[in-house]
Design a protein around this motif. Structure first.
Motif, PDB file in Angstrom:
ATOM      1  N   GLY A  89       0.771  -1.121   0.008  1.00  0.00           N
ATOM      2  CA  GLY A  89      -0.027   0.249  -0.009  1.00  0.00           C
ATOM      3  C   GLY A  89       0.897   0.978   0.057  1.00  0.00           C
ATOM      4  O   GLY A  89       0.682   2.364  -0.266  1.00  0.00           O
ATOM      5  N   LEU A  90       2.084   1.114  -0.194  1.00  0.00           N
ATOM      6  CA  LEU A  90       2.484   2.799  -0.060  1.00  0.00           C
ATOM      7  C   LEU A  90       3.978   1.716  -0.736  1.00  0.00           C
ATOM      8  O   LEU A  90       4.174   1.117  -1.265  1.00  0.00           O
ATOM      9  N   VAL A  91       4.969   2.958  -1.847  1.00  0.00           N
ATOM     10  CA  VAL A  91       6.089   2.411  -2.651  1.00  0.00           C
ATOM     11  C   VAL A  91       6.664   3.380  -1.509  1.00  0.00           C
ATOM     12  O   VAL A  91       6.970   4.196  -0.887  1.00  0.00           O
ATOM     13  N   PRO A  92       8.441   2.306  -1.277  1.00  0.00           N
ATOM     14  CA  PRO A  92       9.144   2.376  -0.347  1.00  0.00           C
ATOM     15  C   PRO A  92      10.472   3.255  -1.854  1.00  0.00           C
ATOM     16  O   PRO A  92      10.357   3.117  -2.856  1.00  0.00           O
ATOM     17  N   GLY A  93      11.401   3.732  -0.887  1.00  0.00           N
ATOM     18  CA  GLY A  93      11.953   4.644  -1.609  1.00  0.00           C
ATOM     19  C   GLY A  93      13.365   3.786  -2.343  1.00  0.00           C
ATOM     20  O   GLY A  93      13.688   3.711  -3.319  1.00  0.00           O
ATOM     21  N   GLU A  94      13.342   2.530  -1.933  1.00  0.00           N
ATOM     22  CA  GLU A  94      14.065   1.183  -2.357  1.00  0.00           C
ATOM     23  C   GLU A  94      13.789   0.279  -2.358  1.00  0.00           C
ATOM     24  O   GLU A  94      12.986  -0.382  -0.885  1.00  0.00           O
ATOM     25  N   LEU A  95      13.833  -0.608  -2.750  1.00  0.00           N
ATOM     26  CA  LEU A  95      13.305  -2.423  -2.899  1.00  0.00           C
ATOM     27  C   LEU A  95      15.049  -2.861  -2.728  1.00  0.00           C
ATOM     28  O   LEU A  95      15.342  -2.988  -3.935  1.00  0.00           O
ATOM     29  N   ILE A  96      15.323  -4.537  -1.805  1.00  0.00           N
ATOM     30  CA  ILE A  96      16.367  -4.862  -1.626  1.00  0.00           C
ATOM     31  C   ILE A  96      15.768  -6.225  -1.875  1.00  0.00           C
ATOM     32  O   ILE A  96      14.949  -6.681  -1.376  1.00  0.00           O
ATOM     33  N   ILE A  97      16.077  -7.210  -3.061  1.00  0.00           N
ATOM     34  CA  ILE A  97      15.842  -8.130  -3.907  1.00  0.00           C
ATOM     35  C   ILE A  97      17.076  -9.575  -2.985  1.00  0.00           C
ATOM     36  O   ILE A  97      18.125  -9.267  -3.108  1.00  0.00           O
ATOM     37  N   ASP A  98      16.173 -10.502  -2.661  1.00  0.00           N
ATOM     38  CA  ASP A  98      17.105 -12.158  -1.744  1.00  0.00           C
ATOM     39  C   ASP A  98      17.618 -12.444  -3.572  1.00  0.00           C
ATOM     40  O   ASP A  98      16.660 -12.510  -3.886  1.00  0.00           O
ATOM     41  N   GLY A  99      19.048 -12.403  -3.764  1.00  0.00           N
ATOM     42  CA  GLY A  99      19.399 -13.391  -4.805  1.00  0.00           C
ATOM     43  C   GLY A  99      19.875 -12.447  -6.046  1.00  0.00           C
ATOM     44  O   GLY A  99      20.894 -11.283  -5.812  1.00  0.00           O
ATOM     45  N   ASN A 100      20.363 -13.340  -7.571  1.00  0.00           N
ATOM     46  CA  ASN A 100      21.163 -12.404  -8.353  1.00  0.00           C
ATOM     47  C   ASN A 100      19.631 -11.907  -9.302  1.00  0.00           C
ATOM     48  O   ASN A 100      20.586 -11.296 -10.478  1.00  0.00           O
ATOM     49  N   CYS A 101      19.202 -11.703  -9.170  1.00  0.00           N
ATOM     50  CA  CYS A 101      18.365 -10.957 -10.055  1.00  0.00           C
ATOM     51  C   CYS A 101      15.658 -10.997  -9.638  1.00  0.00           C
ATOM     52  O   CYS A 101      16.397 -11.046  -8.306  1.00  0.00           O
ATOM     53  N   MET A 102      16.076  -9.930 -10.527  1.00  0.00           N
ATOM     54  CA  MET A 102      14.355  -9.478  -9.373  1.00  0.00           C
ATOM     55  C   MET A 102      13.786  -8.874 -10.810  1.00  0.00           C
ATOM     56  O   MET A 102      13.828  -8.980 -12.072  1.00  0.00           O
ATOM     57  N   PRO A 103      12.204  -8.601 -10.979  1.00  0.00           N
ATOM     58  CA  PRO A 103      11.388  -8.679 -12.066  1.00  0.00           C
ATOM     59  C   PRO A 103      11.512  -6.787 -12.834  1.00  0.00           C
ATOM     60  O   PRO A 103      12.652  -6.246 -11.420  1.00  0.00           O
ATOM     61  N   LYS A 104      10.970  -7.168 -13.743  1.00  0.00           N
ATOM     62  CA  LYS A 104      12.155  -5.758 -14.252  1.00  0.00           C
ATOM     63  C   LYS A 104      11.291  -4.813 -14.161  1.00  0.00           C
ATOM     64  O   LYS A 104      11.988  -3.575 -14.026  1.00  0.00           O
ATOM     65  N   ARG A 105       9.657  -4.419 -13.871  1.00  0.00           N
ATOM     66  CA  ARG A 105       8.419  -3.961 -13.385  1.00  0.00           C
ATOM     67  C   ARG A 105       8.471  -3.173 -12.084  1.00  0.00           C
ATOM     68  O   ARG A 105       8.092  -4.343 -11.349  1.00  0.00           O
ATOM     69  N   LEU A 106       9.421  -3.054 -11.250  1.00  0.00           N
ATOM     70  CA  LEU A 106       9.319  -2.454 -10.440  1.00  0.00           C
ATOM     71  C   LEU A 106       8.714  -0.604  -9.975  1.00  0.00           C
ATOM     72  O   LEU A 106       9.438  -0.490 -10.800  1.00  0.00           O
ATOM     73  N   PRO A 107       8.325  -0.695  -8.554  1.00  0.00           N
ATOM     74  CA  PRO A 107       7.632   1.036  -8.363  1.00  0.00           C
ATOM     75  C   PRO A 107       9.021   1.783  -8.617  1.00  0.00           C
ATOM     76  O   PRO A 107       8.714   3.184  -7.918  1.00  0.00           O
ATOM     77  N   CYS A 108       9.874   1.385  -8.484  1.00  0.00           N
ATOM     78  CA  CYS A 108      11.080   1.930  -7.652  1.00  0.00           C
ATOM     79  C   CYS A 108      12.405   1.521  -7.249  1.00  0.00           C
ATOM     80  O   CYS A 108      12.086   0.480  -7.676  1.00  0.00           O
ATOM     81  N   PRO A 109      13.773   2.351  -7.455  1.00  0.00           N
ATOM     82  CA  PRO A 109      14.760   1.504  -7.183  1.00  0.00           C
ATOM     83  C   PRO A 109      15.219   0.854  -6.291  1.00  0.00           C
ATOM     84  O   PRO A 109      14.593   0.145  -5.664  1.00  0.00           O
ATOM     85  N   ALA A 110      15.841  -0.681  -7.529  1.00  0.00           N
ATOM     86  CA  ALA A 110      15.908  -1.545  -6.663  1.00  0.00           C
ATOM     87  C   ALA A 110      17.398  -2.285  -6.873  1.00  0.00           C
ATOM     88  O   ALA A 110      17.586  -1.790  -7.489  1.00  0.00           O
ATOM     89  N   ARG A 111      17.569  -3.408  -6.060  1.00  0.00           N
ATOM     90  CA  ARG A 111      19.206  -3.929  -6.547  1.00  0.00           C
ATOM     91  C   ARG A 111      18.670  -5.447  -5.473  1.00  0.00           C
ATOM     92  O   ARG A 111      18.735  -5.346  -4.905  1.00  0.00           O
ATOM     93  N   ALA A 112      19.302  -6.657  -6.387  1.00  0.00           N
ATOM     94  CA  ALA A 112      19.814  -8.029  -6.018  1.00  0.00           C
ATOM     95  C   ALA A 112      20.902  -8.224  -5.499  1.00  0.00           C
ATOM     96  O   ALA A 112      21.942  -6.797  -4.928  1.00  0.00           O
ATOM     97  N   ILE A 113      20.403  -8.526  -3.255  1.00  0.00           N
ATOM     98  CA  ILE A 113      21.245  -8.928  -3.365  1.00  0.00           C
ATOM     99  C   ILE A 113      21.624 -10.519  -2.761  1.00  0.00           C
ATOM    100  O   ILE A 113      20.850 -11.010  -2.129  1.00  0.00           O
ATOM    101  N   VAL A 114      22.910 -11.136  -3.305  1.00  0.00           N
ATOM    102  CA  VAL A 114      22.944 -12.442  -3.055  1.00  0.00           C
ATOM    103  C   VAL A 114      23.336 -12.957  -2.059  1.00  0.00           C
ATOM    104  O   VAL A 114      23.478 -12.159  -0.724  1.00  0.00           O
ATOM    105  N   LYS A 115      21.941 -14.041  -0.939  1.00  0.00           N
ATOM    106  CA  LYS A 115      22.487 -14.192   0.322  1.00  0.00           C
ATOM    107  C   LYS A 115      21.905 -13.237   1.040  1.00  0.00           C
ATOM    108  O   LYS A 115      22.658 -12.750   1.813  1.00  0.00           O
ATOM    109  N   GLY A 116      21.228 -12.236   0.658  1.00  0.00           N
ATOM    110  CA  GLY A 116      20.760 -10.711   1.887  1.00  0.00           C
ATOM    111  C   GLY A 116      19.701 -11.172   2.800  1.00  0.00           C
ATOM    112  O   GLY A 116      19.669 -10.593   3.168  1.00  0.00           O
ATOM    113  N   ASP A 117      19.203 -12.519   2.357  1.00  0.00           N
ATOM    114  CA  ASP A 117      18.440 -12.410   3.353  1.00  0.00           C
ATOM    115  C   ASP A 117      19.081 -13.136   5.489  1.00  0.00           C
ATOM    116  O   ASP A 117      18.621 -13.045   5.883  1.00  0.00           O
ATOM    117  N   LEU A 118      21.067 -13.244   4.888  1.00  0.00           N
ATOM    118  CA  LEU A 118      21.260 -13.591   5.604  1.00  0.00           C
ATOM    119  C   LEU A 118      21.774 -12.035   6.381  1.00  0.00           C
ATOM    120  O   LEU A 118      22.421 -11.751   7.460  1.00  0.00           O
TER     121      LEU A 118
END
Length: 188
Positions: A89-118
């Motif tokens: 319900g709100l758009v964050p300033g940035e998305l950080i996504i676990d892994g090495n790839c991410m969806p193409k159409r996102l509502p804000c800047p994003a980056r993938a982080i390998v092993k980000g869940d750790l």
């Protein structure tokens, strides 16, 4: 505001793929956050309500087995992620996504982080929400489709699941595009 995103259930032969998206509140720290796969079920269950209560916002998104079959598991995972983000319900300033790839159409800047869940608490929290929600869904599917043992193996490819698949054949929640299920369909 940074939003962590992670998924659960890419590998199973049955059930949905699930994603969590979480914006944590820095003023309400949550102890014990880590990769959900490194935690016991009891530890994940204990943190689940705390994450939901203390987060600024969160979302849990799903992609069905039919969507997995139609799109492929990678694209279905991205669909679940975009749904989880939208549900917040709100758009964050940035998305950080676990892994090495991410969806193409996102509502804000994003980056993938390998092993980000750790390493990233918000991704860890998203991982926990996705895993607990999916495990609970698999327990419900176990009642709907008895004999497969979904509440024990969560749809993953165990010997017990392979035996049930051979004996009972695939059910509506199986991913027909996955090789073991496709073989069972041919054998039926």
């Amino acid at each position: 505001m940074i939003c962590g995103v992670d998924e659960a259930g890419r590998g199973p032969w049955a059930g949905p793929v699930t994603a969590g998206a979480v914006i944590l509140d820095d003023s309400q720290p949550i102890e014990g956050l880590t990769d959900s796969k490194k935690m016991t079920e009891a530890a994940r269950e204990a943190l689940y309500p705390e994450i939901k209560a203390k987060a600024v916002t969160f979302g849990i998104g799903w992609a069905s087995p039919a969507e997995v079959d139609q799109l492929n598991i990678r694209e279905a995972t991205f669909l679940a992620m975009t749904r989880a983000i939208a549900i917040m319900g709100l758009v964050p300033g940035e998305l950080i996504i676990d892994g090495n790839c991410m969806p193409k159409r996102l509502p804000c800047p994003a980056r993938a982080i390998v092993k980000g869940d750790l390493t990233e608490p918000s991704i860890s929290a998203a991982s926990i929400l996705a895993k607990v929600a999916r495990d609970r869904a698999m327990a419900e599917l176990c009642h709907r489709y008895p004999g497969y043992g979904f509440s024990q193996h969560k749809g993953y490819g165990t010997a017990t699941h392979a035996e049930a698949l051979e004996t009972l054949g695939p059910c509506a929640c199986h991913r027909k595009s996955f090789a073991p299920v496709a073989r069972a369909l041919k054998a039926a």
